[in-house]
Design a protein around this motif. Structure first.
Motif, PDB file in Angstrom:
ATOM      1  N   ARG A 186       4.670  13.026   3.519  1.00  0.00           N
ATOM      2  CA  ARG A 186       5.290  14.398   2.838  1.00  0.00           C
ATOM      3  C   ARG A 186       4.322  14.775   1.754  1.00  0.00           C
ATOM      4  O   ARG A 186       3.485  14.444   1.232  1.00  0.00           O
ATOM      5  N   GLN A 187       4.507  16.201   1.606  1.00  0.00           N
ATOM      6  CA  GLN A 187       3.938  17.140   0.421  1.00  0.00           C
ATOM      7  C   GLN A 187       4.046  16.498  -0.868  1.00  0.00           C
ATOM      8  O   GLN A 187       3.078  16.366  -1.692  1.00  0.00           O
ATOM      9  N   GLU A 188       5.257  16.363  -1.196  1.00  0.00           N
ATOM     10  CA  GLU A 188       5.757  15.898  -2.735  1.00  0.00           C
ATOM     11  C   GLU A 188       5.564  14.711  -2.849  1.00  0.00           C
ATOM     12  O   GLU A 188       6.373  13.634  -2.209  1.00  0.00           O
ATOM     13  N   SER A 189       4.650  14.125  -3.757  1.00  0.00           N
ATOM     14  CA  SER A 189       4.428  12.772  -4.316  1.00  0.00           C
ATOM     15  C   SER A 189       4.530  11.878  -3.067  1.00  0.00           C
ATOM     16  O   SER A 189       5.317  10.896  -3.041  1.00  0.00           O
ATOM     17  N   PRO A 190       3.647  11.992  -1.966  1.00  0.00           N
ATOM     18  CA  PRO A 190       3.742  10.892  -0.788  1.00  0.00           C
ATOM     19  C   PRO A 190       3.468   9.567  -1.260  1.00  0.00           C
ATOM     20  O   PRO A 190       2.917   9.094  -2.536  1.00  0.00           O
ATOM     21  N   LEU A 191       4.096   8.530  -0.696  1.00  0.00           N
ATOM     22  CA  LEU A 191       3.791   7.056  -0.806  1.00  0.00           C
ATOM     23  C   LEU A 191       2.246   6.832  -0.695  1.00  0.00           C
ATOM     24  O   LEU A 191       1.858   7.190   0.282  1.00  0.00           O
ATOM     25  N   ARG A 192       1.611   6.388  -1.695  1.00  0.00           N
ATOM     26  CA  ARG A 192      -0.054   6.074  -1.512  1.00  0.00           C
ATOM     27  C   ARG A 192       0.011   5.101  -2.862  1.00  0.00           C
ATOM     28  O   ARG A 192       0.800   5.214  -3.940  1.00  0.00           O
ATOM     29  N   LYS A 193      -1.004   4.174  -2.601  1.00  0.00           N
ATOM     30  CA  LYS A 193      -1.419   3.330  -3.659  1.00  0.00           C
ATOM     31  C   LYS A 193      -2.014   3.916  -4.587  1.00  0.00           C
ATOM     32  O   LYS A 193      -3.021   4.847  -4.527  1.00  0.00           O
ATOM     33  N   ALA A 194      -1.717   3.738  -6.109  1.00  0.00           N
ATOM     34  CA  ALA A 194      -2.393   4.402  -7.230  1.00  0.00           C
ATOM     35  C   ALA A 194      -3.582   3.791  -7.238  1.00  0.00           C
ATOM     36  O   ALA A 194      -3.989   2.441  -6.909  1.00  0.00           O
ATOM     37  N   ASP A 195      -4.635   4.340  -7.723  1.00  0.00           N
ATOM     38  CA  ASP A 195      -5.893   3.851  -7.704  1.00  0.00           C
ATOM     39  C   ASP A 195      -5.964   2.473  -8.495  1.00  0.00           C
ATOM     40  O   ASP A 195      -6.707   1.524  -8.290  1.00  0.00           O
ATOM     41  N   ASP A 196      -5.284   2.263  -9.392  1.00  0.00           N
ATOM     42  CA  ASP A 196      -5.236   1.321 -10.367  1.00  0.00           C
ATOM     43  C   ASP A 196      -4.232   0.338 -10.161  1.00  0.00           C
ATOM     44  O   ASP A 196      -3.890  -0.587 -10.756  1.00  0.00           O
ATOM     45  N   ALA A 197      -3.548   0.385  -8.701  1.00  0.00           N
ATOM     46  CA  ALA A 197      -2.634  -0.789  -8.514  1.00  0.00           C
ATOM     47  C   ALA A 197      -3.188  -1.823  -7.734  1.00  0.00           C
ATOM     48  O   ALA A 197      -4.271  -1.680  -7.139  1.00  0.00           O
ATOM     49  N   VAL A 198      -2.703  -3.012  -7.901  1.00  0.00           N
ATOM     50  CA  VAL A 198      -3.164  -4.287  -7.144  1.00  0.00           C
ATOM     51  C   VAL A 198      -2.209  -4.313  -5.920  1.00  0.00           C
ATOM     52  O   VAL A 198      -1.143  -4.274  -5.685  1.00  0.00           O
ATOM     53  N   ILE A 199      -3.083  -4.658  -4.705  1.00  0.00           N
ATOM     54  CA  ILE A 199      -2.408  -4.755  -3.371  1.00  0.00           C
ATOM     55  C   ILE A 199      -1.802  -6.160  -3.288  1.00  0.00           C
ATOM     56  O   ILE A 199      -2.309  -7.043  -3.847  1.00  0.00           O
ATOM     57  N   LEU A 200      -0.459  -6.069  -2.928  1.00  0.00           N
ATOM     58  CA  LEU A 200       0.154  -7.477  -2.564  1.00  0.00           C
ATOM     59  C   LEU A 200       0.602  -7.414  -1.215  1.00  0.00           C
ATOM     60  O   LEU A 200       1.487  -6.819  -0.905  1.00  0.00           O
ATOM     61  N   ASP A 201      -0.004  -8.349  -0.345  1.00  0.00           N
ATOM     62  CA  ASP A 201       0.314  -8.367   1.050  1.00  0.00           C
ATOM     63  C   ASP A 201       1.175  -9.581   1.111  1.00  0.00           C
ATOM     64  O   ASP A 201       0.571 -10.750   1.169  1.00  0.00           O
ATOM     65  N   ASN A 202       2.415  -9.375   1.355  1.00  0.00           N
ATOM     66  CA  ASN A 202       3.173 -10.575   1.357  1.00  0.00           C
ATOM     67  C   ASN A 202       3.675 -11.207   2.720  1.00  0.00           C
ATOM     68  O   ASN A 202       4.426 -11.945   2.907  1.00  0.00           O
ATOM     69  N   SER A 203       3.016 -10.746   3.746  1.00  0.00           N
ATOM     70  CA  SER A 203       3.157 -11.188   5.173  1.00  0.00           C
ATOM     71  C   SER A 203       3.431 -12.711   5.056  1.00  0.00           C
ATOM     72  O   SER A 203       4.428 -13.094   5.808  1.00  0.00           O
ATOM     73  N   HIS A 204       2.607 -13.454   4.319  1.00  0.00           N
ATOM     74  CA  HIS A 204       2.681 -14.815   4.539  1.00  0.00           C
ATOM     75  C   HIS A 204       2.896 -15.535   3.342  1.00  0.00           C
ATOM     76  O   HIS A 204       2.216 -16.707   3.001  1.00  0.00           O
ATOM     77  N   MET A 205       3.639 -14.833   2.464  1.00  0.00           N
ATOM     78  CA  MET A 205       4.019 -15.646   1.146  1.00  0.00           C
ATOM     79  C   MET A 205       5.453 -15.466   0.967  1.00  0.00           C
ATOM     80  O   MET A 205       6.174 -14.699   1.431  1.00  0.00           O
ATOM     81  N   ASN A 206       5.813 -16.675   0.556  1.00  0.00           N
ATOM     82  CA  ASN A 206       7.224 -16.783  -0.141  1.00  0.00           C
ATOM     83  C   ASN A 206       7.639 -15.933  -1.292  1.00  0.00           C
ATOM     84  O   ASN A 206       6.619 -15.810  -1.916  1.00  0.00           O
ATOM     85  N   PRO A 207       8.939 -15.845  -1.449  1.00  0.00           N
ATOM     86  CA  PRO A 207       9.209 -14.897  -2.893  1.00  0.00           C
ATOM     87  C   PRO A 207       8.759 -15.782  -4.207  1.00  0.00           C
ATOM     88  O   PRO A 207       8.138 -14.989  -4.784  1.00  0.00           O
TER      89      PRO A 207
END
Ligand code: C5P
Length: 222
Positions: A186-207
């Motif tokens: 979308r044009q208006e504030s699309p979903l994207r990672k902020a430059d200073d955000a830390v990625i958390l891929d939780n595919s193989h992590m429990n809560p």
């Protein structure tokens, strides 16, 4: 801390709210579910037969929508014009229309304003799609969550089934892919990672593992 903001953004059905809630509880922060606000607005349009593709009609109806979030212990009560819609906003009809509604600039402006107000003086954890990029670009901690689509679909499918919603994994998977596509393009504030955000891929992590990961990020910031 005073007015510490933790922004949790990411793809659909990644478990953002699970981790955000647990984190808020652990740190004694207030949890705000920004998606619930877009969902409540969408429910209003569906109920009033307003076509979710009809921008003008949506913009016109916006002033009739009053959304409130009430924080219970483990749960956010969502009020739409004073009616509790907490359950209904999670069902498929809303999920299938919410990303169209939330692409509309005027809808976003109204919601962002409310969200910024909530974070003005308090310590909060807010989850959504544009919290770290638009709502709170100065948030002290930003996390960007992701996981493999099929894993996300299976998790969400189990949740919906447990609530008695008759859906298939396929439908859930299609819906989350569709929302991700609309949300990222979308044009208006699309979903994207902020430059200073830390990625958390939780595919193989429990809560619990996810919570520890984010709590450690937080400890390094204070
Ligand atoms: O977080 P949740 O999946 O409940 O959000 C539902 C939808 O609301 C998202 O797919 C997205 O289209 C929209 N949303 C948004 N910005 C936010 C939160 C949610 O556009 N901050």
């Amino acid at each position: 801390p005073k007015n510490f903001i933790i922004a949790i953004d990411g793809y659909s059905s990644c478990g953002k709210s699970t981790i955000a809630k647990a984190l808020a509880k652990r740190l004694n922060f207030i949890y705000v579910d920004s998606g619930a606000m877009y969902r409540a607005a969408t429910l209003y349009f569906l109920r009033n037969n307003i076509d979710c593709n009809n921008r003008d009609a949506i913009i016109e109806a916006l002033e009739n929508i009053h959304v409130e979030l009430h924080l219970e212990d483990d749960y956010t009560q969502v009020l739409l014009n004073n009616e509790d819609v907490s359950e209904e906003i999670r069902l498929m009809p809303v999920s299938q229309n919410v990303s169209k509604v939330s692409a509309i600039k005027e809808v976003r402006q109204a919601m962002v304003k409310l969200q910024q107000k909530m974070g003005k003086t308090k310590n909060i954890v807010m989850d959504g799609r544009d919290i770290g990029t638009t709502v709170f670009p100065d948030a002290q901690l930003k996390v960007f969550m992701t996981a493999e689509p099929l894993i996300r679909a299976e998790r969400r499918y189990k949740e919906l089934k447990a609530k008695g919603d008759e859906v298939t994994v396929r439908e859930v998977l299609d819906n989350l892919k569709e929302r991700d596509l609309l949300d990222t393009t979308r044009q208006e504030s699309p979903l994207r990672k902020a430059d200073d955000a830390v990625i958390l891929d939780n595919s193989h992590m429990n809560p619990e593992q996810q919570l520890e990961f984010v709590v450690n990020l937080y400890k390094n910031k204070i």
